[in-house]
Design a protein around this motif. Structure first.
Motif, short mmCIF file in Angstrom:
data_model
loop_
_atom_site.label_atom_id
_atom_site.label_comp_id
_atom_site.label_asym_id
_atom_site.label_seq_id
_atom_site.Cartn_x
_atom_site.Cartn_y
_atom_site.Cartn_z
N LEU A 1 40.95 41.73 45.86
CA LEU A 1 40.11 42.01 44.70
C LEU A 1 39.76 43.50 44.63
O LEU A 1 39.79 44.11 43.55
CB LEU A 1 38.83 41.18 44.75
CG LEU A 1 37.87 41.41 43.59
CD1 LEU A 1 38.50 41.01 42.26
CD2 LEU A 1 36.56 40.64 43.80
N THR A 2 39.45 44.10 45.77
CA THR A 2 39.13 45.53 45.81
C THR A 2 40.30 46.36 45.29
O THR A 2 40.13 47.28 44.49
CB THR A 2 38.78 45.96 47.25
OG1 THR A 2 37.68 45.18 47.72
CG2 THR A 2 38.41 47.44 47.30
N HIS B 1 29.74 56.25 50.95
CA HIS B 1 29.51 54.83 51.28
C HIS B 1 28.64 54.23 50.19
O HIS B 1 27.52 54.67 49.96
CB HIS B 1 28.81 54.73 52.64
CG HIS B 1 28.16 53.40 52.90
ND1 HIS B 1 28.85 52.21 52.84
CD2 HIS B 1 26.87 53.09 53.21
CE1 HIS B 1 28.01 51.22 53.11
NE2 HIS B 1 26.81 51.72 53.34
N ASN B 2 29.16 53.22 49.51
CA ASN B 2 28.39 52.64 48.41
C ASN B 2 28.44 51.12 48.38
O ASN B 2 28.29 50.51 47.32
CB ASN B 2 28.88 53.20 47.06
CG ASN B 2 30.37 52.97 46.86
OD1 ASN B 2 30.99 52.21 47.59
ND2 ASN B 2 30.94 53.65 45.87
N SER B 3 28.66 50.51 49.53
CA SER B 3 28.65 49.05 49.57
C SER B 3 27.35 48.57 50.22
O SER B 3 26.63 49.35 50.84
CB SER B 3 29.85 48.52 50.37
OG SER B 3 29.74 48.88 51.73
N GLU C 1 40.67 59.15 47.80
CA GLU C 1 39.49 58.34 47.48
C GLU C 1 39.35 57.23 48.52
O GLU C 1 40.33 56.76 49.10
CB GLU C 1 39.67 57.72 46.08
CG GLU C 1 38.45 57.04 45.52
CD GLU C 1 38.68 56.57 44.07
OE1 GLU C 1 38.10 55.53 43.72
OE2 GLU C 1 39.44 57.23 43.33
N ILE C 2 38.10 56.83 48.76
CA ILE C 2 37.80 55.71 49.65
C ILE C 2 37.05 54.65 48.86
O ILE C 2 36.05 54.96 48.20
CB ILE C 2 36.93 56.14 50.85
CG1 ILE C 2 37.56 57.31 51.61
CG2 ILE C 2 36.67 54.95 51.78
CD1 ILE C 2 38.86 56.98 52.30
N VAL C 3 37.53 53.43 48.90
CA VAL C 3 36.81 52.30 48.30
C VAL C 3 36.71 51.22 49.37
O VAL C 3 37.72 50.69 49.82
CB VAL C 3 37.53 51.74 47.05
CG1 VAL C 3 36.72 50.58 46.47
CG2 VAL C 3 37.73 52.83 46.01
N ALA D 1 42.26 54.75 50.26
CA ALA D 1 42.11 53.91 51.46
C ALA D 1 41.06 52.85 51.16
O ALA D 1 39.98 53.17 50.65
CB ALA D 1 41.69 54.74 52.65
N ILE D 2 41.41 51.60 51.44
CA ILE D 2 40.42 50.52 51.30
C ILE D 2 40.20 49.94 52.71
O ILE D 2 40.90 49.03 53.14
CB ILE D 2 40.86 49.45 50.28
CG1 ILE D 2 42.26 48.90 50.57
CG2 ILE D 2 40.84 50.03 48.87
CD1 ILE D 2 42.61 47.69 49.69
N PRO D 3 39.24 50.50 53.44
CA PRO D 3 39.02 50.07 54.83
C PRO D 3 38.31 48.72 54.92
O PRO D 3 37.38 48.43 54.16
CB PRO D 3 38.15 51.18 55.40
CG PRO D 3 37.40 51.71 54.22
CD PRO D 3 38.35 51.60 53.06
N ALA D 4 38.76 47.90 55.86
CA ALA D 4 38.08 46.64 56.15
C ALA D 4 36.69 46.95 56.70
O ALA D 4 36.49 47.96 57.38
CB ALA D 4 38.88 45.84 57.16
#
Length: 452
Positions: free
Chosen positions: A167-168, A242-244, A107-109, A77-80
């Motif tokens: 890009l993600t 959470h790593n952003s 996985e979450i990115v 999942a690539i959440p906004a």
């Protein structure tokens, strides 16, 4: 031009033909005919304004169900960043993302990861590429399509950097193929979307993009909100999920992207009608002193997307509060060398330039097209100029064009119809007063014969 797959569509059973959507569409892509709205696909930019304003919920967006993730061996999942603004501050970012992962993802990115990369790479774009001033952000697909449709001369101003979502996905898929020995077709990457425009972008990848860029589905925030709320109450929080950075997820609000350009003159505007006003000034050469323009179609930024749940102003407040806490607690920034290397490899660039996507010509034959243009202008001059929308077109100019192209009639204008009815009524009244001439003639003939 390839046919676009639009996410915005009409549920005819719910549509009452009220014309509310007609007046809100920024590109004049809606008509009301025979009591139902109709979307002109070549003009639609999937901004979602019609979804937002329809009182009968007849306008909707096509997105993917959560169950689609079962089609893939490994799912991401690539959440906004907007997702973080949907929940009260008592829910930590780690809890929100852990709950999202528990819904079936491996996985979450965060898209905020890609946002930080793009944000910090814009400065390289200023020195490496040459754009007319001002450079225009490519982040909002609705604004990019708006420019293609209504401001085609400004397409060259749009930078060619990928949107953070793309890009993600590209970085994530490449990493999984190389590190986990997975095949691309086994990986399902799903964007958790706040808006219809991004859902459309997911379903319309550029044909020249490589397999790393593929996003396999778009799941609306509003559709995942309820199960996510349920999961947050019981989920075991995964520390470090959470790593952003705060700067990355601040892209959810207007000005988030522009904040990276400290030494440039920037202008950030949100709300499609406001964006149009600024683009008109840019087109007229009035804002050539601006270096960078960030335009977002939704009020407040992506937090105002039509597929969100929380009030956009409240969501903006939550994003800003989370960003403030994040800056106080940690500094999760990517190394500059990593970003510069990505930029130099071309991985963060679109391979194709955006091109104008204007409406179809009035006629393939130039001479006929000019005749039709004159006919449109003559018709427009005859119409009342009120742009009331009662005819089913957004304005008198649009109705005149529809008439010339054979898609409408002059009497679709209620004022023209009223005048015609009055003329007919007047003529009928006159005929009743003087009698029908043929009837009088017959009566005279009969009298003459009787006399004979």
């Amino acid at each position: 031009m390839d046919k676009l797959m639009h996410s915005v569509y009409l549920d005819k059973d719910k549509c009452l033909g009220c014309t509310t959507c007609l007046r809100s569409c920024p590109t004049g892509a809606i008509r009301v005919r025979e009591g139902k709205a109709k979307i002109i696909e070549s003009k639609c930019i999937d901004c979602g304004e019609c979804i937002r304003v329809c009182p009968h919920h007849a306008k909707m967006a096509k997105t993917d169900p959560l169950s689609k993730i079962k089609d893939y061996k490994y799912t991401v999942a690539i959440p906004a960043p907007t997702l973080l603004g949907q929940f009260k501050m008592k829910y930590s970012i780690d809890r929100i993302l852990s709950a999202l992962k528990s819904l079936g993802f491996d996985e979450i990115v965060e898209v905020a990861f890609g946002a930080e990369i793009i944000g910090r790479a814009i400065k390289y774009e200023f020195t490496a590429k040459h754009y007319p001033k001002p450079m225009i952000s490519s982040a909002c697909p609705a604004v990019a399509k708006l420019i293609q449709v209504r401001f085609p001369e400004l397409t060259g101003n749009i930078n060619r950097l990928k949107a953070p979502m793309g890009l993600t996905a590209r970085i994530t898929r490449k990493r999984l193929i190389e590190s986990k020995n997975l095949k691309s077709e086994d990986i399902g990457i799903f964007f958790i979307t706040p808006c219809a425009a991004k859902a459309t972008e997911v379903s319309n990848p550029l044909p020249s993009d490589d397999l790393f860029s593929t996003i396999d589905g778009a799941i609306a925030i509003k559709d995942i909100y309820a199960p996510l709320m349920g999961a947050m109450k019981t989920v075991e929080v995964e520390d470090g999920i959470h790593n952003s950075s705060a700067e990355g997820f601040s892209w959810a609000v207007s000005g988030g992207e522009s904040s990276y350009l400290k030494n440039k003159k920037v202008l950030h505007v949100d709300g499609i009608s406001n964006v149009i006003k600024v683009l008109e000034e840019i087109e007229n050469g009035k804002l050539d002193n601006i270096d960078f323009f960030e335009g977002l179609a939704c009020i407040g930024g992506c937090v105002g997307g039509c597929l969100t749940v929380e009030n956009n102003f409240v969501a903006k407040m939550y994003i800003e509060e989370r960003a403030k806490l994040e800056r106080m607690d940690s500094h999760k920034h990517l190394e500059e060398a990593y970003i510069k290397n990505l930029y130099n490899t071309g991985m963060m660039h679109q391979k194709e330039k955006l091109v104008p996507r204007g409406p179809k010509p009035l006629d393939e034959d130039m001479g006929e097209a000019i005749k039709k243009m004159h006919a449109i202008e003559e018709l427009e001059a005859k119409l009342p100029g009120l742009d009331c929308g009662s005819c089913g077109a957004p304005g008198c100019r649009a109705l005149a064009e529809d008439i010339v192209m054979g898609n409408a009639r002059e009497i679709d204008c209620v004022f023209v119809l009223k005048d015609r009815v009055l003329e007919l009524s007047k003529l009928t009244s006159e005929l009743l007063q003087v009698g029908h001439p043929m009837k009088n003639k017959n009566e005279n003939n009969e009298e003459t014969e009787e006399e004979k």
